[in-house]
Design a protein around this motif. Structure first.
Motif, PDB file in Angstrom:
ATOM      1  N   GLU A  74      46.034  33.670  37.133  1.00 33.89           N
ATOM      2  CA  GLU A  74      46.419  34.925  36.476  1.00 33.89           C
ATOM      3  C   GLU A  74      45.284  35.946  36.552  1.00 33.89           C
ATOM      4  OE1 GLU A  74      48.013  36.548  32.146  1.00 33.89           O
ATOM      5  OE2 GLU A  74      47.680  34.412  32.488  1.00 33.89           O
ATOM      6  N   GLY A  75      45.628  37.145  37.049  1.00 37.01           N
ATOM      7  CA  GLY A  75      44.666  38.228  37.147  1.00 37.01           C
ATOM      8  C   GLY A  75      43.702  38.112  38.308  1.00 37.01           C
ATOM      9  N   GLN A  76      43.893  37.106  39.186  1.00 37.56           N
ATOM     10  CA  GLN A  76      42.947  36.900  40.280  1.00 37.56           C
ATOM     11  C   GLN A  76      43.498  37.272  41.649  1.00 37.56           C
ATOM     12  OE1 GLN A  76      39.659  35.950  39.789  1.00 37.56           O
ATOM     13  NE2 GLN A  76      40.326  36.400  37.710  1.00 37.56           N
ATOM     14  N   ALA A  77      44.715  37.763  41.722  1.00 36.20           N
ATOM     15  CA  ALA A  77      45.273  38.138  43.026  1.00 36.20           C
ATOM     16  C   ALA A  77      44.466  39.296  43.606  1.00 36.20           C
ATOM     17  CB  ALA A  77      46.739  38.526  42.882  1.00 36.20           C
ATOM     18  N   PRO A  78      44.000  39.179  44.852  1.00 37.66           N
ATOM     19  CA  PRO A  78      43.170  40.244  45.423  1.00 37.66           C
ATOM     20  C   PRO A  78      44.004  41.447  45.858  1.00 37.66           C
ATOM     21  CG  PRO A  78      43.480  38.501  47.035  1.00 37.66           C
ATOM     22  CD  PRO A  78      44.129  38.028  45.776  1.00 37.66           C
ATOM     23  N   ALA A  79      43.424  42.620  45.726  1.00 37.58           N
ATOM     24  CA  ALA A  79      43.997  43.818  46.352  1.00 37.58           C
ATOM     25  C   ALA A  79      43.698  43.765  47.850  1.00 37.58           C
ATOM     26  CB  ALA A  79      43.408  45.071  45.733  1.00 37.58           C
TER      27      ALA A  79
END
Length: 522
Positions: free
Chosen positions: A117-122
């Motif tokens: 959670e919250g770690q998906a890269p742009a």
């Protein structure tokens, strides 16, 4: 923070398939960007592929290679995204383009992608350029003077475009300058996205002239004139100022030495000329050198011809005396033959010969004002068009590489090279040197064509063109633009299962048209 593990073969945004890990480059933060003397961290040579920040990927929509940057989550990623979006507005053939900027929700929305959670890269997608960095090239020694001048000119043009987009001047380092094997200069801006963030505190940016001067200095000497560690040996200095390039390397061009010194604010050059303050001034100074690949100023117009002195009255009289004697002799002879002339029948009247038509003027070379890739059915621009009109056959305009099918991968009916003549002209001949095997149509336009597939009748259509395509044009109205429209591509030289169009040089001859004129010359 490293981005989460991403395996090879992952499809990003249902479009970009990751293929080869390029390693992880540390991106500078906005705080780092406030100092112009901090170089970006070098790529990690042994980073595991599944934690790479940069990937070579395939754009499966346009069937072309791209570079995908994975940005770790957090406030630093947001700054980099804003900076990447800002640099996407820079449009210049010397700048490596930003093609796509994707928020995590857009990049990883396809099924099967899972991150903490919250770690998906742009994700930022940029143009793929097959090239060596200037730092790697200079490891083998300095460039030749002509190549160094062309490099500095390309960097200056890139920085002009950056400033025109309202962005701060990036503190470019040799690793940011790419030298493709086919020629030309490309500038990477990805190491400077944080500094380009519109919300970042601006300050401490170098001038465009200083950046150009430092890179020209490096190209001429393989030394770096500043205190930064950029992977090159530091230039010798005296009293805090680097030596002039000619003091470091003997025999180099005094003109280029002068430009580098003026751009860097080093002790006055050999002419004592004022310092250079902007990219425009650097370009102007380089163009006065007449280096190959640079524009050459036009020759001054010839002055009025000198009228010969009028001869004196006595000289004119002496010149007429023989003519008077000859006239008297002819008159006497005429009296002797007059009777014979009366007995002969009158001669038939002689018809005057019709006047000979005035010859058509010889066509002249129409110097191109510029050229660009014409890709109305793709992303608008394809390849660096100026390379096909620079007078150097070693630099080329290349299309993207299309996979498996010569009809542009079945993605679109064509792609073209649009040559701008600058002013209207009556075109007599178009000659293009290109990779053999392409199907080419040639169009002429009085105005810049609309962003759509050409629908007019071409002046020529050639199937399987050879290495030199010559098109003779007759009776065409004045035109300013010449379009080479490629509908089928030859096999790529390095891989015949893929296809790419290559145009080395285009020359156009004809007759310039004066304002308001539309008829034939002469």
């Amino acid at each position: 923070m490293r981005p989460p593990a991403v395996p090879s073969g992952t499809l990003v945004a249902e479009r970009y398939r990751l293929e080869d890990a390029l390693g992880g480059e540390a991106m500078p933060t906005a705080a780092d960007a406030s100092s112009t003397h901090e170089p970006p961290a070098r790529p990690a040579r042994h980073r595991r592929p599944d934690t790479a920040r940069r990937w070579r990927a395939i754009d499966e929509v346009l069937a072309r290679p791209v570079v995908v940057h994975l940005l770790p989550a957090g406030s630093a990623s947001e700054r980099l995204l804003r900076g990447a979006r800002a640099t996407a507005s820079v449009v210049d053939p010397h700048v490596v383009r930003v093609l796509d900027v994707l928020e995590p929700a857009v990049a990883w929305g396809q099924p099967g992608a899972s991150f903490p959670e919250g770690q998906a890269p742009a994700v930022v997608v940029v143009e793929w350029v097959e090239a060596d960095g200037l730092d790697a090239v200079l490891a083998s020694g300095p460039l030749a003077d002509e190549a160094a001048g062309r490099l500095a000119s390309g960097v200056a043009e890139a920085l002009r475009a950056v400033e025109a987009a309202g962005l701060p001047v990036p503190a470019l380092r040799p690793a940011d300058v790419l030298l493709p094997a086919e020629g030309g200069t490309r500038v990477r801006l990805d190491a400077h996205w944080a500094a380009a963030d519109p919300r970042a505190h601006a300050g401490g940016s170098p001038t465009a002239a200083q950046v150009c001067g430092a890179l020209l200095y490096a190209a001429l000497t393989a030394r770096w004139p500043g205190p930064e560690d950029v992977g090159l040996e530091r230039a010798p200095a005296a009293d805090g100022a680097a030596w002039a390039p000619r003091q470091v390397r003997a025999g180099l061009s005094p003109d280029l030495d002068d430009v580098a010194c003026r751009a860097l604010g080093l002790p006055p050059g050999r002419r004592g000329a004022p310092p250079l303050r902007s990219a425009d001034e650097v370009v102007a100074a380089l163009h006065t050198i007449h280096a190959p690949g640079l524009d050459v100023p036009a020759l001054p117009a010839a002055g009025p011809a000198h009228a010969p002195d009028r001869p004196s009255r006595w000289v004119r009289a002496l010149r007429l005396a023989p003519a008077a004697v000859l006239a008297a002799g002819l008159a006497l002879l005429g009296w002797q033959v007059v009777d014979l002339a009366r007995s002969d029948p009158p001669p038939a009247p002689r018809r005057a010969a019709p006047p000979e038509p005035s010859p058509t003027p010889t066509p002249v070379l129409l110097r191109a004002a510029g050229a660009s890739g014409f890709d109305p059915l793709g992303d608008g621009v394809e390849g660096v068009g100026s390379r096909a009109v620079d007078g150097d056959p070693d630099t080329t305009w290349d299309t993207a590489t299309y996979f498996r099918r010569p009809d542009l991968g079945g993605l679109k009916p064509g792609v073209g090279l649009l040559v701008d003549l600058g002013t209207p002209a009556r075109v007599a001949r178009v000659v293009a040197d290109l990779a053999p095997g392409a199907d080419v149509e040639v169009f002429l336009f009085a105005e810049e064509p609309p962003a759509q597939e050409p629908v007019d009748e071409p002046v020529a259509a050639v199937t399987g063109a050879g290495e030199r395509l010559t098109v003779e044009v007759a009776g065409s109205p004045p035109a300013r633009y010449v379009l080479l429209w490629l509908t089928r591509l030859p096999p790529a030289a390095e891989d015949p299962t893929n296809y790419r169009g290559v145009v080395r040089e285009v020359t156009v001859t004809g007759w310039p048209v004066a304002a308001g004129a539309s008829g034939p010359p002469g």
